[in-house]
Design an enzyme around this catalytic site. Structure first.
Site, mmCIF file in Angstrom:
data_model
loop_
_atom_site.group_PDB
_atom_site.id
_atom_site.type_symbol
_atom_site.label_atom_id
_atom_site.label_comp_id
_atom_site.label_asym_id
_atom_site.label_seq_id
_atom_site.Cartn_x
_atom_site.Cartn_y
_atom_site.Cartn_z
ATOM 1 N N LYS A 194 -37.100 0.397 23.354
ATOM 2 C CA LYS A 194 -36.070 1.426 23.604
ATOM 3 C C LYS A 194 -35.558 1.354 25.035
ATOM 4 O O LYS A 194 -34.380 1.602 25.293
ATOM 5 C CB LYS A 194 -36.609 2.826 23.286
ATOM 6 N N LYS A 247 -35.784 -5.530 9.127
ATOM 7 C CA LYS A 247 -36.017 -4.242 8.471
ATOM 8 C C LYS A 247 -34.700 -3.503 8.233
ATOM 9 O O LYS A 247 -33.818 -3.542 9.104
ATOM 10 C CB LYS A 247 -36.911 -3.421 9.414
ATOM 11 N N LYS A 289 -31.693 2.546 10.219
ATOM 12 C CA LYS A 289 -30.525 3.425 10.303
ATOM 13 C C LYS A 289 -29.645 3.106 11.495
ATOM 14 O O LYS A 289 -28.500 3.530 11.546
ATOM 15 C CB LYS A 289 -30.919 4.908 10.240
HETATM 16 P P1 ATP Z 1 -34.158 3.470 13.901
HETATM 17 O O1 ATP Z 1 -33.252 2.446 13.292
HETATM 18 O O2 ATP Z 1 -33.427 4.628 14.527
HETATM 19 O O3 ATP Z 1 -35.257 2.890 14.739
HETATM 20 P P2 ATP Z 1 -35.566 3.635 11.404
HETATM 21 O O4 ATP Z 1 -34.570 3.585 10.277
HETATM 22 O O5 ATP Z 1 -36.296 2.382 11.689
HETATM 23 O O6 ATP Z 1 -34.881 4.191 12.706
HETATM 24 P P3 ATP Z 1 -37.588 5.658 11.880
HETATM 25 O O7 ATP Z 1 -36.951 6.954 12.270
HETATM 26 O O8 ATP Z 1 -38.201 4.831 12.953
HETATM 27 O O9 ATP Z 1 -36.552 4.795 11.019
HETATM 28 O O10 ATP Z 1 -38.681 5.910 10.767
HETATM 29 C C1 ATP Z 1 -38.841 7.049 9.953
HETATM 30 C C2 ATP Z 1 -39.840 6.701 8.868
HETATM 31 O O11 ATP Z 1 -39.242 5.816 7.916
HETATM 32 C C3 ATP Z 1 -41.078 5.977 9.391
HETATM 33 O O12 ATP Z 1 -42.230 6.443 8.735
HETATM 34 C C4 ATP Z 1 -40.797 4.529 9.077
HETATM 35 O O13 ATP Z 1 -41.939 3.751 8.931
HETATM 36 C C5 ATP Z 1 -40.018 4.632 7.760
HETATM 37 N N1 ATP Z 1 -39.102 3.487 7.620
HETATM 38 C C6 ATP Z 1 -38.022 3.225 8.390
HETATM 39 N N2 ATP Z 1 -37.397 2.111 7.979
HETATM 40 C C7 ATP Z 1 -38.112 1.645 6.918
HETATM 41 C C8 ATP Z 1 -37.974 0.508 6.042
HETATM 42 N N3 ATP Z 1 -36.969 -0.341 6.170
HETATM 43 N N4 ATP Z 1 -38.877 0.344 5.055
HETATM 44 C C9 ATP Z 1 -39.878 1.215 4.896
HETATM 45 N N5 ATP Z 1 -40.075 2.294 5.682
HETATM 46 C C10 ATP Z 1 -39.208 2.526 6.677
#
Ligand code: ATP
Ligand code: LTN
Length: 335
Positions: free
Chosen positions: A115, A197, A200
């Protein structure tokens, strides 16, 4: 442990639009597990301000996320669903834990490094101490289990170290939390680059299915999903795109990988992609309907917010009374 029941705690940030990855990897698991525990599901809005937020948009997103927890199937009468910022004890315990955390421990965190690199113009102290606030979230409720994605493992390990350190100095105060990582195949990958992955914050909207995407958008995104030229629906390392689609299909339908492979044996990718799209639409449609219905009922959501914050405060206050006393803060006069 509270009231003879094991405690489960988890939270999500209201930054960006939730994706199918967030749903299948987090929310859906919460719903599947919630009956076996005393649960706290927090909208961790204080964590979100480690990155700049536009106030009106931020407020709306946080409320939508809280509503989405309920729409996904978490009954707010049985699960404590609340905003982190409504329970002041989170910030109080985070401060205390900061005084038992070494700067080096925080600087080593992968998420901090990522970050900080991404927001080089705003490497604020909150970004560094993000994990102590997360530890406070978990320890306040004496959580036994914390379902999170594998990316959060380091933060949970730090939380355990802090619990152990505090308990060693002051005697048994915090429950040692365990991480719950979910089943294999719960890492949903990008539809455009299956090595990454689904996230969002991806700039390419075709890479992610957003929970609020309408059915036609969902179908179109799956049609365009990157696959390969092998032409066989098979779960294997050489076929990351197809394997990801199999994971999604299985998570949405409850079928096994083998069932999926035999169902689509000899059929083209076109037929398979269409079926995956439909399986996702049938999961998202009831979610949309419930979300729309709940969003209209402002009074009901407001009531949930007040009641559950009270409940969260009751349990966090229980822990904080112990913590303050052990540290040696003067007793608080009754107000
Ligand atoms: P950002 O893109 O803002 O880092 P993110 O989409 O990766 O966000 P987080 O807010 O970090 O999501 O995660 C929220 C929850 O969703 C966590 O428990 C994380 O492990 C789960 N999660 C996020 N992306 C995935 C994915 N692609 N597959 C499975 N679980 C996910
Ligand atoms: N850092 C987590 C969100 C989070 C959390 C928590 C998860 C904040 N506090 C406590 C579990 C328990 C994330 O980014 N997924």
């Amino acid at each position: 442990m509270f009231d003879d029941k094991k405690v489960l705690f988890s939270g999500m940030q209201a930054t960006g639009n939730l994706t199918l990855g967030n749903y299948l990897g987090a929310l859906k698991n919460w719903v599947d597990m919630c009956n076996d525990y005393m649960t706290f599901f927090c909208v961790v809005d204080q964590h979100s301000i480690t990155i700049r937020q536009e106030p009106a948009e931020f407020r709306k997103r946080a409320r939508n996320l809280l509503t989405l927890y309920i729409a996904a199937g978490l009954d707010p009468e049985k699960n404590c669903i609340y905003y982190q910022s409504h329970v002041l004890e989170h910030a109080e315990l985070a401060w205390i834990l900061n005084c038992y955390t070494y700067v080096g421990e925080l600087q080593r965190m992968t998420q901090f490094k990522d970050k900080a690199a991404k927001h080089a113009d705003n490497i604020n102290a909150g970004l560094l101490t993000y994990p102590t606030l997360m530890a406070a979230d978990i320890l306040l409720y004496q959580a036994d289990l914390v379902p999170v994605g594998v990316d959060q493992k380091q933060h949970i390990e730090l939380t355990r170290n802090l619990a152990e350190r505090f308990n060693a100095i002051y005697g048994e105060t915090f429950t040692m939390p365990d991480i719950w990582l979910g089943k294999k195949g719960r890492k949903i990958m990008s539809l455009q680059d299956p090595e990454r992955k689904m996230s969002k914050s991806d700039e390419n909207p075709n890479a992610s299915i957003y929970l609020m995407d309408d059915p036609d958008t969902v179908r179109r995104k799956f049609k365009r999903a990157v696959t390969d030229s092998i032409g066989e629906v098979r779960y294997s390392e050489e076929q990351p795109g197809i394997s990801n689609l199999i994971d999604i299909y299985c998570s949405c339908t409850g079928k096994s990988t083998e069932e999926c492979e035999s169902e689509f044996r000899g059929l083209g990718y076109g037929v398979f992609k269409e079926a995956v799209g439909e399986s996702v639409v049938s999961v998202l449609q009831p979610l949309h309907e419930r979300f729309d219905e709940l969003s209209k009922d402002k009074a009901y959501i407001d009531k949930i917010i007040v009641e559950n914050a009270d409940k969260a405060r009751y349990y966090s206050e229980k822990t904080m009374r112990k913590v303050r006393k052990k540290i040696g803060f003067p007793e608080r006069p009754k107000i």
